[in-house]
Enzyme design. Structure first.
Site, PDB file in Angstrom:
ATOM      1  N   THR A 288       1.003  -1.233  -0.076  1.00  0.00           N
ATOM      2  CA  THR A 288      -0.010   0.056  -0.095  1.00  0.00           C
ATOM      3  C   THR A 288       1.021   1.110  -0.105  1.00  0.00           C
ATOM      4  O   THR A 288       1.989   1.465   0.767  1.00  0.00           O
ATOM      5  CB  THR A 288      -0.976   0.188   1.321  1.00  0.00           C
ATOM      6  N   PHE A 290       1.082   5.087   0.548  1.00  0.00           N
ATOM      7  CA  PHE A 290       0.403   6.290   1.556  1.00  0.00           C
ATOM      8  C   PHE A 290       1.218   7.703   1.215  1.00  0.00           C
ATOM      9  O   PHE A 290       2.372   7.764   0.789  1.00  0.00           O
ATOM     10  CB  PHE A 290       0.685   6.124   3.075  1.00  0.00           C
TER      11      PHE A 290
HETATM   12  O1  PRE Z   1      -7.828  -0.563   7.887  1.00  0.00           O
HETATM   13  C1  PRE Z   1      -6.363  -0.153   7.998  1.00  0.00           C
HETATM   14  O2  PRE Z   1      -5.998  -0.924   8.713  1.00  0.00           O
HETATM   15  C2  PRE Z   1      -5.887   0.831   7.239  1.00  0.00           C
HETATM   16  O3  PRE Z   1      -5.053   1.314   7.629  1.00  0.00           O
HETATM   17  C3  PRE Z   1      -6.687   0.993   5.868  1.00  0.00           C
HETATM   18  C4  PRE Z   1      -6.044   0.421   4.642  1.00  0.00           C
HETATM   19  C5  PRE Z   1      -6.619   1.126   3.480  1.00  0.00           C
HETATM   20  O4  PRE Z   1      -7.347   2.050   3.238  1.00  0.00           O
HETATM   21  O5  PRE Z   1      -6.157   0.593   2.238  1.00  0.00           O
HETATM   22  C6  PRE Z   1      -4.687   0.573   4.683  1.00  0.00           C
HETATM   23  C7  PRE Z   1      -3.839  -0.435   4.239  1.00  0.00           C
HETATM   24  C8  PRE Z   1      -4.347  -1.756   3.784  1.00  0.00           C
HETATM   25  O6  PRE Z   1      -4.228  -1.333   2.259  1.00  0.00           O
HETATM   26  C9  PRE Z   1      -5.662  -1.820   4.051  1.00  0.00           C
HETATM   27  C10 PRE Z   1      -6.340  -0.758   4.714  1.00  0.00           C
END
Ligand code: PRE
Length: 405
Positions: A288, A290
């Site tokens: 992911t 950010f």
């Molecule tokens: O729900 C979480 O733990 C988050 O940090 C959100 C979140 C997102 O929105 O993509 C962050 C990383 C992962 O991809 C899964 C969920």
């Protein structure tokens, strides 16, 4: 072509075009509620129906209501307002032994370390969420401040309650987080960095519950999408929750014996759940990305790898998107991401061709990330060229690329 104001590249940030697209200005210097009062540590051990929760820093998430009223300074303890204690200070100081007198600020007090020990960073979710881990990856010694929604994190930065926000923008399996693309345009924050993080999902239950007993699985919709294969094999009902850590917390606090949660190993530890399977994401490399957002942009540099993020709208006409993309190709600038979003304020464009009648097209905003710094002439020239066909253009940020993965 639309009439455009000529923008400047001061610090590499130019905006031209219609004013209805931009959002509110950040309220610089606005006094907010004393954010420190939102952060409290609950000591001891929480015991409940066979579930033992380890003591955690119980950081209350920020909500939208946190911004609605600013308590008068006389009601607030701490730095923002101290109930008239300042008036007493002269007297108190006279009574204190000299070792306890307040120390004058030194240069070190004013310095934010590269590890971010003085930085307050907003993220969406509860403690144990992947976004919290991303905030800590960006600023290892920061105070991570949980927020209920993405928008709350944006507002917390705008209102000076925190210094930065770290929010997910895309995942290698699940794709783009559209809400954050839309919010980038509604708010006036700048992208000052990015963090890429490997996301390893765990399936967890109450202690004593077997995997076969799970009928439903709670998690964030992105996490559920990233674990599609494993969850389909289990044949469970998926339930969407605001964040992965909150899903773990709900299973634990509601004693849900028929449910599992998909969340981080840290969430399992915090909320006293047992991991029944690790790394259940569809692909082992589940990354992911950010964004780090701040009130002020950083000064772009040309001596290290930088990325620039922009958003624009185009004039109508055939081949205009092709021309827009060509401004980068002509200068050997690599594009790393392209995303289109509907223009919510003007979703349809009416095209009247007297020969064939009237047609309605969808109207889009285009978001592009490219591998160059706004300090480089080729990036400046590319954007100057793009302005020839763009009806609106905003630089969202020029920032160092995260090459750590
Ligand atoms: O729900 C979480 O733990 C988050 O940090 C959100 C979140 C997102 O929105 O993509 C962050 C990383 C992962 O991809 C899964 C969920």
């Amino acid at each position: 072509m639309a009439v455009k104001a000529v923008g400047t590249w001061v610090a590499g940030f130019c905006e031209t075009g219609r004013s209805d697209i931009g959002g509110r200005r950040a309220i610089a210097g606005a006094a907010g509620p004393n954010w420190r009062s939102e952060v409290s540590t609950v000591g001891g051990r929480l015991e409940r129906a066979g579930v033992c929760m380890k003591p955690v820093e119980d950081v209350k998430p920020m909500k939208d209501e946190n911004f609605s009223s600013v308590p008068p300074s006389s009601e607030v303890d701490g730095e923002a307002g101290n109930g008239g204690a300042d008036k007493q200070l002269g007297k108190l100081n006279r009574d204190l032994p000299s070792g306890l007198l307040p120390k004058p600020l030194s240069l070190t007090d004013l310095t934010v370390s590269s590890h971010g020990s003085n930085v307050r960073v907003a993220y969406q979710g509860c403690p144990g969420a992947f976004s919290e881990a991303a905030a800590l990856k960006a600023y290892p010694r920061c105070v991570a401040v949980p927020c209920e929604q993405f928008e709350v994190a944006f507002k917390a930065v705008e209102l000076w309650l925190v210094d930065k926000a770290v929010l997910p923008i895309e995942n290698s399996v699940g794709g783009s987080i559209h809400r954050n693309y839309d919010l980038l345009l509604c708010h006036r924050l700048h992208i000052v960095g990015e963090v890429q993080m490997a996301v390893n999902h765990c399936l967890m239950t109450l202690p004593g519950v077997k995997k076969e007993e799970i009928k439903r699985v709670l998690s964030h919709p992105q996490a559920l999408a990233q674990c599609e294969i494993a969850l389909s094999k289990l044949g469970v009902i998926r339930e969407s929750i605001d964040d992965t850590a909150l899903a773990a917390q709900l299973v634990a606090s509601n004693d849900l014996k028929d449910a599992g949660a998909v969340a981080s190993a840290r969430a399992a530890e915090i909320y006293g759940l047992k991991i029944v399977e690790e790394r259940i994401q569809d692909t082992p490399d589940n990354i992911t990305r950010f964004l780090i957002l701040a009130r002020e942009p950083i000064i772009p540099r040309a001596d290290r790898l930088f990325k620039t993020s922009i958003v624009f709208t185009l004039e109508e006409g055939s081949g205009v998107l092709f021309k827009a993309l060509a401004v980068f190709a002509l200068r050997n600038i690599n594009l790393t991401k392209i995303e289109s979003r509907p223009q919510r304020k003007r979703p349809l464009r009416v095209v009247d061709d007297s020969n064939y009648g009237t047609a309605k097209y969808f109207d889009y905003l285009f978001y592009i990330d490219f591998e160059a710094s706004m300090a480089e002439p080729r990036a400046q020239n590319a954007l100057a060229h793009l302005q020839e066909f763009a009806t609106f253009l905003r630089v969202l940020g020029s920032y160092p690329m995260d090459t750590s993965l």
